[in-house]
Scaffold this motif. Structure first.
Motif, PDB file in Angstrom:
ATOM      1  N   THR A 165       0.850  -1.192   0.000  1.00 27.02           N
ATOM      2  CA  THR A 165       0.000   0.000   0.000  1.00 27.02           C
ATOM      3  C   THR A 165       0.884   1.241   0.000  1.00 27.02           C
ATOM      4  OG1 THR A 165      -1.729  -1.164   1.219  1.00 27.02           O
ATOM      5  CG2 THR A 165      -1.826   1.226   1.214  1.00 27.02           C
ATOM      6  N   VAL A 166       0.589   2.177  -0.886  1.00 25.29           N
ATOM      7  CA  VAL A 166       1.444   3.351  -1.077  1.00 25.29           C
ATOM      8  C   VAL A 166       1.048   4.491  -0.130  1.00 25.29           C
ATOM      9  CG1 VAL A 166       2.265   5.061  -2.732  1.00 25.29           C
ATOM     10  CG2 VAL A 166       1.853   2.694  -3.462  1.00 25.29           C
ATOM     11  N   THR A 167      -0.238   4.833  -0.060  1.00 22.67           N
ATOM     12  CA  THR A 167      -0.795   5.936   0.738  1.00 22.67           C
ATOM     13  C   THR A 167      -0.362   7.305   0.203  1.00 22.67           C
ATOM     14  OG1 THR A 167       0.970   6.057   2.400  1.00 22.67           O
ATOM     15  CG2 THR A 167      -0.792   4.457   2.782  1.00 22.67           C
ATOM     16  N   LYS A 168      -0.826   8.373   0.872  1.00 21.00           N
ATOM     17  CA  LYS A 168      -0.575   9.739   0.404  1.00 21.00           C
ATOM     18  C   LYS A 168       0.904  10.118   0.487  1.00 21.00           C
ATOM     19  CE  LYS A 168      -5.111  11.778   1.326  1.00 21.00           C
ATOM     20  NZ  LYS A 168      -5.858  12.829   2.056  1.00 21.00           N
ATOM     21  N   LYS A 169       1.573   9.680   1.555  1.00 23.12           N
ATOM     22  CA  LYS A 169       3.003   9.970   1.712  1.00 23.12           C
ATOM     23  C   LYS A 169       3.782   8.663   1.611  1.00 23.12           C
ATOM     24  CE  LYS A 169       2.271  14.071   4.606  1.00 23.12           C
ATOM     25  NZ  LYS A 169       2.570  14.711   5.916  1.00 23.12           N
ATOM     26  N   PRO A 170       4.195   8.288   0.407  1.00 28.16           N
ATOM     27  CA  PRO A 170       4.863   6.998   0.216  1.00 28.16           C
ATOM     28  C   PRO A 170       6.162   6.889   1.026  1.00 28.16           C
ATOM     29  CG  PRO A 170       4.236   7.985  -1.882  1.00 28.16           C
ATOM     30  CD  PRO A 170       4.058   9.036  -0.845  1.00 28.16           C
ATOM     31  N   ASP A 171       6.317   5.754   1.684  1.00 28.35           N
ATOM     32  CA  ASP A 171       7.554   5.439   2.402  1.00 28.35           C
ATOM     33  C   ASP A 171       8.325   4.453   1.525  1.00 28.35           C
ATOM     34  OD1 ASP A 171       9.564   4.488   4.049  1.00 28.35           O
ATOM     35  OD2 ASP A 171       8.310   4.459   5.846  1.00 28.35           O
ATOM     36  N   ILE A 172       9.296   4.956   0.767  1.00 28.98           N
ATOM     37  CA  ILE A 172      10.018   4.138  -0.208  1.00 28.98           C
ATOM     38  C   ILE A 172      10.725   2.972   0.473  1.00 28.98           C
ATOM     39  CG2 ILE A 172      11.793   4.124  -1.985  1.00 28.98           C
ATOM     40  CD1 ILE A 172       9.276   5.719  -2.681  1.00 28.98           C
ATOM     41  N   THR A 173      11.361   3.240   1.596  1.00 32.08           N
ATOM     42  CA  THR A 173      12.081   2.179   2.311  1.00 32.08           C
ATOM     43  C   THR A 173      11.121   1.070   2.743  1.00 32.08           C
ATOM     44  OG1 THR A 173      13.729   3.749   3.131  1.00 32.08           O
ATOM     45  CG2 THR A 173      13.553   1.650   4.291  1.00 32.08           C
ATOM     46  N   LYS A 174       9.952   1.456   3.224  1.00 32.04           N
ATOM     47  CA  LYS A 174       8.950   0.480   3.650  1.00 32.04           C
ATOM     48  C   LYS A 174       8.477  -0.354   2.457  1.00 32.04           C
ATOM     49  CE  LYS A 174       4.286   0.298   5.677  1.00 32.04           C
ATOM     50  NZ  LYS A 174       3.574  -0.070   4.433  1.00 32.04           N
ATOM     51  N   GLN A 176      10.092  -0.915  -0.360  1.00 28.73           N
ATOM     52  CA  GLN A 176      11.182  -1.786  -0.779  1.00 28.73           C
ATOM     53  C   GLN A 176      11.292  -3.010   0.134  1.00 28.73           C
ATOM     54  OE1 GLN A 176      14.359   1.124  -0.606  1.00 28.73           O
ATOM     55  NE2 GLN A 176      14.477   1.235  -2.857  1.00 28.73           N
ATOM     56  N   THR A 177      11.133  -2.786   1.426  1.00 30.78           N
ATOM     57  CA  THR A 177      11.236  -3.887   2.390  1.00 30.78           C
ATOM     58  C   THR A 177      10.121  -4.892   2.195  1.00 30.78           C
ATOM     59  OG1 THR A 177      12.283  -2.415   4.008  1.00 30.78           O
ATOM     60  CG2 THR A 177      11.311  -4.462   4.847  1.00 30.78           C
ATOM     61  N   GLU A 178       8.886  -4.413   2.003  1.00 33.02           N
ATOM     62  CA  GLU A 178       7.751  -5.316   1.805  1.00 33.02           C
ATOM     63  C   GLU A 178       7.926  -6.157   0.540  1.00 33.02           C
ATOM     64  OE1 GLU A 178       4.212  -2.741   4.041  1.00 33.02           O
ATOM     65  OE2 GLU A 178       4.338  -2.764   1.846  1.00 33.02           O
ATOM     66  N   ILE A 179       8.376  -5.520  -0.531  1.00 30.91           N
ATOM     67  CA  ILE A 179       8.575  -6.264  -1.781  1.00 30.91           C
ATOM     68  C   ILE A 179       9.732  -7.249  -1.622  1.00 30.91           C
ATOM     69  CG2 ILE A 179       9.174  -6.081  -4.224  1.00 30.91           C
ATOM     70  CD1 ILE A 179       7.824  -3.339  -4.251  1.00 30.91           C
ATOM     71  N   GLY A 180      10.799  -6.783  -0.988  1.00 34.61           N
ATOM     72  CA  GLY A 180      11.962  -7.644  -0.782  1.00 34.61           C
ATOM     73  C   GLY A 180      11.628  -8.878   0.039  1.00 34.61           C
ATOM     74  N   ASN A 181      10.892  -8.688   1.125  1.00 33.26           N
ATOM     75  CA  ASN A 181      10.505  -9.825   1.976  1.00 33.26           C
ATOM     76  C   ASN A 181       9.656 -10.832   1.198  1.00 33.26           C
ATOM     77  OD1 ASN A 181      11.841  -8.718   4.165  1.00 33.26           O
ATOM     78  ND2 ASN A 181      10.004  -7.755   5.020  1.00 33.26           N
ATOM     79  N   ALA A 182       8.791 -10.320   0.325  1.00 38.47           N
ATOM     80  CA  ALA A 182       7.894 -11.196  -0.427  1.00 38.47           C
ATOM     81  C   ALA A 182       8.627 -12.055  -1.456  1.00 38.47           C
ATOM     82  CB  ALA A 182       6.817 -10.367  -1.120  1.00 38.47           C
ATOM     83  N   ILE A 183       9.774 -11.552  -1.972  1.00 34.02           N
ATOM     84  CA  ILE A 183      10.506 -12.309  -3.000  1.00 34.02           C
ATOM     85  C   ILE A 183      11.778 -12.958  -2.439  1.00 34.02           C
ATOM     86  CG2 ILE A 183       9.583 -10.879  -4.856  1.00 34.02           C
ATOM     87  CD1 ILE A 183      12.259  -9.413  -4.957  1.00 34.02           C
ATOM     88  N   GLY A 184      11.924 -12.893  -1.127  1.00 36.73           N
ATOM     89  CA  GLY A 184      13.051 -13.582  -0.496  1.00 36.73           C
ATOM     90  C   GLY A 184      14.325 -12.772  -0.403  1.00 36.73           C
ATOM     91  N   GLU A 212      20.917   1.918  -3.258  1.00 41.36           N
ATOM     92  CA  GLU A 212      21.524   0.591  -3.117  1.00 41.36           C
ATOM     93  C   GLU A 212      20.455  -0.477  -2.939  1.00 41.36           C
ATOM     94  OE1 GLU A 212      25.828   1.590  -1.058  1.00 41.36           O
ATOM     95  OE2 GLU A 212      24.046   1.460   0.226  1.00 41.36           O
ATOM     96  N   ARG A 213      19.472  -0.168  -2.143  1.00 42.01           N
ATOM     97  CA  ARG A 213      18.375  -1.116  -1.942  1.00 42.01           C
ATOM     98  C   ARG A 213      17.634  -1.345  -3.253  1.00 42.01           C
ATOM     99  NH1 ARG A 213      16.542  -1.369   3.594  1.00 42.01           N
ATOM    100  NH2 ARG A 213      14.385  -1.531   2.900  1.00 42.01           N
ATOM    101  N   ALA A 214      17.488  -0.270  -4.051  1.00 41.42           N
ATOM    102  CA  ALA A 214      16.802  -0.380  -5.339  1.00 41.42           C
ATOM    103  C   ALA A 214      17.571  -1.302  -6.281  1.00 41.42           C
ATOM    104  CB  ALA A 214      16.627   0.994  -5.965  1.00 41.42           C
ATOM    105  N   ASP A 215      18.906  -1.195  -6.292  1.00 41.15           N
ATOM    106  CA  ASP A 215      19.726  -2.053  -7.149  1.00 41.15           C
ATOM    107  C   ASP A 215      19.561  -3.515  -6.761  1.00 41.15           C
ATOM    108  OD1 ASP A 215      20.630   0.057  -8.616  1.00 41.15           O
ATOM    109  OD2 ASP A 215      22.536   0.263  -7.552  1.00 41.15           O
TER     110      ASP A 215
END
Length: 280
Positions: A165-174, A176-184, A212-215
């Motif tokens: 969920t993105v919401t009005k004020k996106p938390d990019i780190t959050k 990235q973490t949610e997507i990362g956890n989902a794909i291992g 770096e997290r994005a890479d």
């Protein structure tokens, strides 16, 4: 002398006989009327005792009479409401809408045509349709997206399906973490090497910056042949590259489904490749 006195007394008594008989007759008549008099008195007493009840009944009848228009009005309104609901249900059935129950107890109808449009867009392996926008009321588009996700899971359309969920004020780190956890992908690992794209990146004990997290996220996602990223509740432009989500030429197997209540956000700011409207 005695004889005259006797004769006078007899004459007097004789003269009184009619009066005595009349009195006796009257007494007999009164005696015969006593039951009727008592019956009448009893009836009068009964009626008198019933007067409050009669008045109460009359008052209730008057009250009910005054309520009849309101009762009829209510019945008419209920009939119209039921008729309207039946009509709306038939219209939804004709349009091919499915009824589901929302978390708040409010009925939500899902348009089967919208669901099929989403599934069709997700199944296309074309670089020109990687980003799909779903526009409509928040709860409706969320339920439509969730219905499509369940269908995709059932059909094994993607190796991984990730929601955030993105919401009005996106938390990019959050995000990235949610997507990362989902794909291992665990960004807290001290060492991580991604070689799928020929790019090597080493994590360390220090906190990595967003780039770096994005890479790392991008490299890990490219290891998956197919992946679906669902992002709910967009309120403005979101830089997918900044998050580390590859698409198009970078990763043709990555599909991105965005939901928003704003048509402008999806069409102009995010420039989605396929726009689906899920309106009531």
């Amino acid at each position: 002398m005695v004889r005259r006195i006797k004769q006078a007394m007899e004459a007097c008594v004789s003269s009184m006989v009619p009066q005595i008989k009349k009195k006796q007759a009257m007494e007999a008549c009164v005696s015969s009327m006593v039951p009727q008099i008592n019956k009448k008195q009893a009836m009068e007493a009964c009626v008198s005792s019933m007067v409050p009840q009669i008045k109460k009944k009359q008052a209730m009848e008057a009250c009910i009479s005054s309520m009849v228009p309101q009762i009829k009005k209510k019945q008419a309104m209920e009939t119209r409401c039921v008729s309207s609901e039946v009509w709306q249900r038939k219209q939804r059935e004709q349009r091919g809408w499915d009824l589901i129950c929302g978390s708040s107890g409010v009925d939500i109808y899902i348009d089967n045509k919208v669901k099929e449009q989403i599934m069709s867009a997700l199944s296309v392996r074309d670089q020109g349709e990687n980003i799909i926008g779903l526009c409509g009321p928040k709860k409706r588009v969320e339920h439509s997206a969730q219905t499509a996700i369940r269908r995709a899971e059932k059909d094994h359309s993607f190796q991984k399906i990730v929601t955030t969920t993105v919401t009005k004020k996106p938390d990019i780190t959050k995000i990235q973490t949610e997507i990362g956890n989902a794909i291992g992908l665990n960004f807290n690992d001290k060492t991580y090497v991604a070689v799928s794209t020929g790019c090597t990146r080493f994590g360390n004990s220090k906190r990595m910056i967003t780039a770096e997290r994005a890479d790392l996220l991008c490299a890990k996602m490219k290891e998956l042949q197919t992946v679906l990223i669902v992002m709910y509740d967009l309120h403005g432009r979101l830089n997918l590259g900044e998050i580390g989500i590859p698409f198009g030429e970078d990763h043709n197997g990555c599909k991105i489904l965005l939901t928003s209540t704003s048509l402008e956000v999806l069409s102009k700011q995010m420039k989605v490749h396929k726009l689906i409207r899920d309106m009531a």
